[in-house]
Design a protein around this motif. Structure first.
Motif, PDB file in Angstrom:
ATOM      1  N   ASN A 557       0.831  -1.210   0.000  1.00  0.00           N
ATOM      2  CA  ASN A 557       0.000   0.000   0.000  1.00  0.00           C
ATOM      3  C   ASN A 557       0.865   1.259   0.000  1.00  0.00           C
ATOM      4  O   ASN A 557       0.602   2.225  -0.724  1.00  0.00           O
ATOM      5  CB  ASN A 557      -0.914   0.004   1.231  1.00  0.00           C
ATOM      6  CG  ASN A 557      -1.928  -1.119   1.188  1.00  0.00           C
ATOM      7  OD1 ASN A 557      -2.253  -1.620   0.106  1.00  0.00           O
ATOM      8  ND2 ASN A 557      -2.421  -1.515   2.355  1.00  0.00           N
ATOM      9  N   ASP A 561       0.994   3.870  -3.068  1.00  0.00           N
ATOM     10  CA  ASP A 561       0.606   5.270  -2.859  1.00  0.00           C
ATOM     11  C   ASP A 561       1.710   6.215  -3.325  1.00  0.00           C
ATOM     12  O   ASP A 561       1.455   7.247  -3.961  1.00  0.00           O
ATOM     13  CB  ASP A 561       0.314   5.508  -1.371  1.00  0.00           C
ATOM     14  CG  ASP A 561      -0.998   4.887  -0.931  1.00  0.00           C
ATOM     15  OD1 ASP A 561      -1.806   4.540  -1.830  1.00  0.00           O
ATOM     16  OD2 ASP A 561      -1.217   4.747   0.287  1.00  0.00           O
ATOM     17  N   LYS A 615      -6.034  -2.454   1.473  1.00  0.00           N
ATOM     18  CA  LYS A 615      -6.541  -1.119   1.136  1.00  0.00           C
ATOM     19  C   LYS A 615      -7.172  -1.083  -0.253  1.00  0.00           C
ATOM     20  O   LYS A 615      -8.100  -0.333  -0.515  1.00  0.00           O
ATOM     21  CB  LYS A 615      -5.381  -0.112   1.230  1.00  0.00           C
ATOM     22  CG  LYS A 615      -5.791   1.322   1.056  1.00  0.00           C
ATOM     23  CD  LYS A 615      -4.562   2.224   1.269  1.00  0.00           C
ATOM     24  CE  LYS A 615      -4.923   3.690   1.106  1.00  0.00           C
ATOM     25  NZ  LYS A 615      -3.734   4.560   1.307  1.00  0.00           N
ATOM     26  N   TYR A 616      -6.650  -1.877  -1.176  1.00  0.00           N
ATOM     27  CA  TYR A 616      -7.073  -1.791  -2.581  1.00  0.00           C
ATOM     28  C   TYR A 616      -7.584  -3.132  -3.073  1.00  0.00           C
ATOM     29  O   TYR A 616      -7.035  -4.188  -2.743  1.00  0.00           O
ATOM     30  CB  TYR A 616      -5.916  -1.365  -3.478  1.00  0.00           C
ATOM     31  CG  TYR A 616      -5.347  -0.005  -3.160  1.00  0.00           C
ATOM     32  CD1 TYR A 616      -6.087   1.151  -3.433  1.00  0.00           C
ATOM     33  CD2 TYR A 616      -4.075   0.105  -2.599  1.00  0.00           C
ATOM     34  CE1 TYR A 616      -5.553   2.398  -3.126  1.00  0.00           C
ATOM     35  CE2 TYR A 616      -3.544   1.341  -2.309  1.00  0.00           C
ATOM     36  CZ  TYR A 616      -4.290   2.494  -2.573  1.00  0.00           C
ATOM     37  OH  TYR A 616      -3.768   3.716  -2.297  1.00  0.00           O
ATOM     38  N   THR A 617      -8.602  -3.064  -3.890  1.00  0.00           N
ATOM     39  CA  THR A 617      -8.986  -4.211  -4.704  1.00  0.00           C
ATOM     40  C   THR A 617      -8.233  -4.111  -6.027  1.00  0.00           C
ATOM     41  O   THR A 617      -7.647  -3.061  -6.349  1.00  0.00           O
ATOM     42  CB  THR A 617     -10.494  -4.204  -4.985  1.00  0.00           C
ATOM     43  OG1 THR A 617     -10.808  -3.067  -5.787  1.00  0.00           O
ATOM     44  CG2 THR A 617     -11.309  -4.174  -3.700  1.00  0.00           C
ATOM     45  N   ASP A 620      -9.604  -1.272  -7.925  1.00  0.00           N
ATOM     46  CA  ASP A 620      -9.092   0.031  -7.472  1.00  0.00           C
ATOM     47  C   ASP A 620      -7.738   0.340  -8.105  1.00  0.00           C
ATOM     48  O   ASP A 620      -7.473   1.462  -8.561  1.00  0.00           O
ATOM     49  CB  ASP A 620      -8.941   0.030  -5.942  1.00  0.00           C
ATOM     50  CG  ASP A 620     -10.268  -0.005  -5.218  1.00  0.00           C
ATOM     51  OD1 ASP A 620     -11.268   0.458  -5.805  1.00  0.00           O
ATOM     52  OD2 ASP A 620     -10.292  -0.503  -4.080  1.00  0.00           O
ATOM     53  N   LEU A 621      -6.899  -0.656  -8.114  1.00  0.00           N
ATOM     54  CA  LEU A 621      -5.568  -0.456  -8.712  1.00  0.00           C
ATOM     55  C   LEU A 621      -5.677  -0.126 -10.201  1.00  0.00           C
ATOM     56  O   LEU A 621      -4.966   0.763 -10.711  1.00  0.00           O
ATOM     57  CB  LEU A 621      -4.709  -1.705  -8.516  1.00  0.00           C
ATOM     58  CG  LEU A 621      -4.314  -2.056  -7.080  1.00  0.00           C
ATOM     59  CD1 LEU A 621      -3.447  -3.313  -7.076  1.00  0.00           C
ATOM     60  CD2 LEU A 621      -3.546  -0.900  -6.430  1.00  0.00           C
TER      61      LEU A 621
END
Length: 639
Positions: A557, A561, A615-617, A620-621
């Motif tokens: 993550n 980011d 945090k991400y699926t 999402d990525l």
């Protein structure tokens, strides 16, 4: 016997008769001779008596003949006096009212002078000759005055609008004030060379024959120098005034050197326009006037034309020469090519209009300017290559986009191909070798290589190696795309294009490897071994430490980011390349993340606060990868 005797007697009688006849004939003959002798004596006496009379008659006849000759001579002389009086009347009246009659009077005076020169026996001939010569001199003086007056009264500066009307429509100034007439780079060659120009009327056609007759009389009188002086002083001023009204300035090398480029560039554009107008309209019109006024006197016509135009031509060429000799700089190349083009375009007209020995210096000046421009163009190429190679721009492009130098150089090269006809002509005439195509290709390749060398140096300014490769990818891609879409492709060849496309791909691969290798390690099962710290599930996650797994997700993550924030500020300006690069990253990252999430996600989700770690699926990525390379500012929020 008796018979014989009888015949003898008969012959004797006949002989006697013959003798008597002969004697009588002799007597007659003597008498006739005597008579004839008497006649001869009398005729001789008569002739002697008549001789004085004959002499007197011959003398009288001679006297009559002499009287006739004298009367005829007197009649001719009296007629010459009468003609002299008539000529004098016309000369004193002047040429203004009736030029033809005045010229007839001058011709008559010349005949009268020849007559009395050949008849010096006439005792008053000297006096008559003096009077006739005095009249002729006065007549010639009035002719000069009339020529000057007539030429001056019809010699007016040509207004710019009249000159513009003589241009083809495509070269006339537009209503917005643009002077027009500045096509370049081969686009205009065919149209301009076949365009029709309408010469301005510098002197009305009805006046030209009168000026011709006056000039002819002055030449016959041996007054060529006066004629040349009058014509030159009248016409060169008019020509210069016409150019000044048009906007031509007298600028030399020092004036040019003091000017800023922003001021100088439009003046060069105007000069190109002025050259076309001056040669094709003003000088061509002046040559036409000269040829008509001095018809039959070619050398005088050439000399008059040369002396009238030399200062105007010098004023124009000196500006061109000052530009050609000024310090070279890349921005001057295209105006130098424009200048070279116009001189080439006008070459035929210059050779034709400025014909003859008297105009040789003018023709040489034009040729000299052509050569200097060609030399300066070639020097500018060399200087440009050096400038590109040594460009030391300190401010790197922070987002890795196409550098201004790249766009400048590539557009510069593309613009060169608008001039390829001119460049090939220039290389052919003044370059080394005969293959103008290969010379142009060589120049282009050297410039592009100099750009690439410079970009390599600039790329080293980046601290992030991934951005270094992104920068090189962007710039070389821009070069390749621009070449493929221009005529440069035909010159540089497919091999150049393919070679540089491979270079673009190499930099893209290097960017992807350097930028995403570390985060890919975070989505790998490598290093996830049991340390006895936490419980493990069976199946695929057997033996995996939940603690290490949580750290791995947190690391992923954090790195994503950071990559997203940083690379969202980077720029890939080409849409196709940008999408291709995003897809290339997604094809590596998303499958790895999906696999990692599928395998280890449930272990984290079964613990406390799973959203803190996962945090991400994958979706999402994928969405966030679509935000990369948009050149966002740091404060710009995510979508």
């Amino acid at each position: 016997m008796a018979v014989v005797d009888s015949r003898m007697d008969l012959l004797s009688e006949r002989a006697l008769l013959m003798r008597q006849s002969l004697q009588k004939s002799q007597t007659i003959t003597d008498n006739v001779v005597s008579i004839l002798g008497s006649f001869d004596s009398r005729l001789s006496a008569l002739e002697t008596a008549m001789r004085p009379t004959q002499i007197r008659t011959h003398a009288i006849r001679k006297a009559h003949e002499n009287i006739d000759k004298t009367l005829k001579s007197a009649e001719v002389i009296l007629s010459q006096f009468d003609l002299l009086r008539q000529a004098e009347t016309k000369v004193l009246k002047g040429p203004h009212e009736d030029l033809e009659s005045y010229l007839d009077a001058i011709a008559q005076l010349r005949k009268i002078i020849r007559y009395f020169t050949n008849n010096k026996s006439f005792k008053s001939s000297d006096g008559v000759l003096n009077h006739a010569n005095s009249l002729l001199a006065k007549a010639q003086s009035k002719l000069e005055e009339e020529f000057k007056k007539l030429l001056s009264s019809y010699s007016k500066a040509v207004e710019p609008d009249r000159l513009f009307d003589g241009l083809p429509k495509s070269l006339r100034p537009s209503s917005d004030g643009d002077r027009g007439g500045k096509p370049h780079g081969g686009h205009h060659n065919d149209d301009v060379e076949t365009a029709v120009y309408t010469l301005p009327i510098l002197i009305p056609s009805r006046v030209l024959p009168l000026l011709h007759d006056l000039a002819q009389q002055m030449v016959q009188a041996g007054h060529q120098q006066q004629l040349l002086l009058i014509y030159r002083e009248t016409r060169f001023f008019v020509l210069e005034e016409s150019l000044k009204k048009l906007g031509v300035e007298k600028l030399g090398k020092e004036d040019v050197q003091r000017m800023q480029w922003e001021v100088l560039e439009p003046k060069i554009g105007n000069w190109i326009h002025f050259m076309r107008i001056a040669v094709k309209l003003l000088f061509a019109g002046e040559r036409q006037v000269c040829d008509q006024i001095f018809r039959g006197f070619d050398s005088l016509s050439d000399q008059c034309f040369a002396e009238v135009t030399v200062r105007s031509v010098s004023m124009l060429l000196s500006f061109g020469d000052a530009i050609a000799r000024s310090k070279t700089s890349p921005e001057k190349l295209f105006v130098l090519l424009d200048m070279y083009e116009i001189i080439r375009e006008l070459h035929t007209e210059i050779e034709t209009i400025f014909k003859g020995k008297a105009c040789l210096e003018i023709r040489d000046s034009a040729t000299g300017l052509t050569k200097r421009l060609a030399q300066t163009v070639q020097e500018t190429f060399g200087d440009f290559e050096l400038v590109v190679d040594k460009d030391a721009t300190k401010n790197a492009v922070l987002d890795g986009t196409v550098h201004p130098l790249t766009s400048y150089v590539v557009n510069y090269v593309k613009f060169l191909f608008d001039y390829q006809i001119t460049l090939k002509q220039l290389f052919l005439e003044f370059g080394k070798g005969d293959d103008s195509n290969s010379q142009l290709a060589s120049v282009t390749m050297r410039i592009m290589q100099a750009l690439q060398n410079n970009l390599d140096g600039k790329s080293k300014q980046y601290k992030d190696p991934a951005l270094t490769h992104l920068f090189l990818m962007n710039n070389i891609h821009y070069m390749v795309r621009s070449v493929r879409r221009s005529e440069a492709k035909d010159l540089l060849g497919d091999d150049w294009v393919q070679r540089h496309r491979r270079t673009v791909q190499q930099h893209a691969n290097q960017y992807k490897r350097i930028a995403w290798a570390k985060i890919l390690q975070c989505s790998s099962a490598q290093g996830l071994t049991s340390s006895g710290g936490g419980s493990v599930d069976g199946g695929n996650s057997s033996g995996v430490s939940r603690g290490l797994l949580k750290e791995r997700f947190k690391m992923f993550n954090m790195q994503f980011d950071e990559l997203h924030q940083r690379q969202s500020q980077w720029t890939v300006p080409d849409t196709e390349l940008r999408e291709s690069l995003r897809l290339s990253v997604a094809e590596v990252l998303l499958p790895a993340y999906r696999s990692f999430l599928k395998r280890f996600g449930p272990l984290v989700e079964s613990g406390k606060n799973p959203q803190k770690y996962i945090k991400y699926t994958a979706e999402d990525l994928e969405r966030l990868l679509g935000e990369l390379f948009e050149g966002k500012s740091m404060n710009e929020p995510r979508r």
